[in-house]
Design an enzyme around this catalytic site. Sequence first.
Site, mmCIF file in Angstrom:
data_model
loop_
_atom_site.group_PDB
_atom_site.id
_atom_site.type_symbol
_atom_site.label_atom_id
_atom_site.label_comp_id
_atom_site.label_asym_id
_atom_site.label_seq_id
_atom_site.Cartn_x
_atom_site.Cartn_y
_atom_site.Cartn_z
ATOM 1 N N HIS A 51 45.326 44.964 40.222
ATOM 2 C CA HIS A 51 44.737 44.353 41.412
ATOM 3 C C HIS A 51 45.785 44.153 42.496
ATOM 4 O O HIS A 51 46.769 43.443 42.282
ATOM 5 C CB HIS A 51 44.117 43.012 41.018
ATOM 6 C CG HIS A 51 43.442 42.288 42.119
ATOM 7 N ND1 HIS A 51 43.663 40.952 42.380
ATOM 8 C CD2 HIS A 51 42.533 42.709 43.040
ATOM 9 C CE1 HIS A 51 42.919 40.579 43.397
ATOM 10 N NE2 HIS A 51 42.224 41.619 43.820
ATOM 11 N N GLU A 78 43.793 48.953 42.364
ATOM 12 C CA GLU A 78 42.727 48.439 43.232
ATOM 13 C C GLU A 78 43.409 47.917 44.484
ATOM 14 O O GLU A 78 44.277 47.048 44.409
ATOM 15 C CB GLU A 78 41.956 47.325 42.525
ATOM 16 C CG GLU A 78 40.717 46.844 43.279
ATOM 17 C CD GLU A 78 41.014 45.853 44.393
ATOM 18 O OE1 GLU A 78 40.142 45.664 45.256
ATOM 19 O OE2 GLU A 78 42.121 45.268 44.414
ATOM 20 N N ASP A 80 43.216 47.162 49.050
ATOM 21 C CA ASP A 80 42.427 46.888 50.245
ATOM 22 C C ASP A 80 43.080 47.590 51.425
ATOM 23 O O ASP A 80 44.300 47.811 51.433
ATOM 24 C CB ASP A 80 42.381 45.384 50.505
ATOM 25 C CG ASP A 80 41.919 44.607 49.288
ATOM 26 O OD1 ASP A 80 40.718 44.673 48.979
ATOM 27 O OD2 ASP A 80 42.768 43.962 48.634
ATOM 28 N N HIS A 93 45.258 43.179 52.440
ATOM 29 C CA HIS A 93 44.030 42.438 52.157
ATOM 30 C C HIS A 93 43.587 41.535 53.300
ATOM 31 O O HIS A 93 42.467 41.657 53.804
ATOM 32 C CB HIS A 93 44.205 41.592 50.893
ATOM 33 C CG HIS A 93 42.986 40.796 50.533
ATOM 34 N ND1 HIS A 93 42.743 39.525 51.038
ATOM 35 C CD2 HIS A 93 41.935 41.079 49.724
ATOM 36 C CE1 HIS A 93 41.595 39.078 50.565
ATOM 37 N NE2 HIS A 93 41.084 39.986 49.762
#
Length: 306
Positions: A51, A78, A80, A93
């Site tokens: 993450h 993962e 953003d 993010h």
Amino acid sequence: MKKCTKTLLTAIGVTGGLIGGLWVGTKVTSEPAIRDIKPYFRHRSPYIFAHRGGMGLAPEHTAAAFDKAGKFDVDGFEIDIRMTKDEEIVVFHDAYVDRTSNGAGRVSDMTLAELRDLDFGYHFRDAEGSHPYRGSEDAKIMTLRELLEKYPDKLINIDIKDDPNSYEGSLIPSLLYRLIDELGVEDRVLVTSFYDSQIDRFHLYSGEDIALGAGEDQVRNAYIAYASGFKHMFSPKADTFQIPPQYNNIPLDKKGFIDYLQSLNVAVGYWVINEMDEMDELIQKGAHTIVTDYPDISHHLMKERY
């Protein structure tokens, strides 16, 4: 009183009959669409994703985190993305840089050069409370291009963060598609967003060539169909659901729900899972993807039990 009771029972019976008739009618006329399995999902599962690169071990979304996660054999990252003032796609993010850097301001108001001057290891603390990454060259912002080129053996789960109603949000689906197409990485990226409209915009460019995740609306519709008994009424537009185990006290980790989505060829992923026992339980239920802040924990689980 007897007359009221009789009227109420009659109404309940009529309503039940209507619902039953509706169920039978839609069951006959509706057939859920089963997804074709994209190349992205043709590797051995379960997938373990770090993450934001493994933000529990190193500064999120930096090479320091991605490099460390790679040592624990994760299948992918993962991440953003957001767009800068000069229309570069960066791996980030928050809307603002304040929480993770020594700077302040909106990402969309800053150029890539300005962002590169910031220290994104500034606030990170390790288990002892120290700041081991302050001033580190590995704790700089990364562009999505750099990430994709630096880690060619990793799958990348991309979450579009910019609001679709903003200028940057209106541009980023097309910019993202062009970058993926230019680099030829269609088979190792998944594109998703909390905003269903962003996924729909991206899909206009990508067609069926790139794996897609589900936005909040699609997840809600799927769960309503599952819980109400009208499962045959839902046809997914996404290849995967990336969801928490629970949302607003609604359990999204039921084996029945996982089985239902799998029957439609929808892979089910859970975030953010940081306890070994919970990871193991979800995998046993059929979870396809585990997203974790601590890839060292998932590494030990996979070595010991899988």
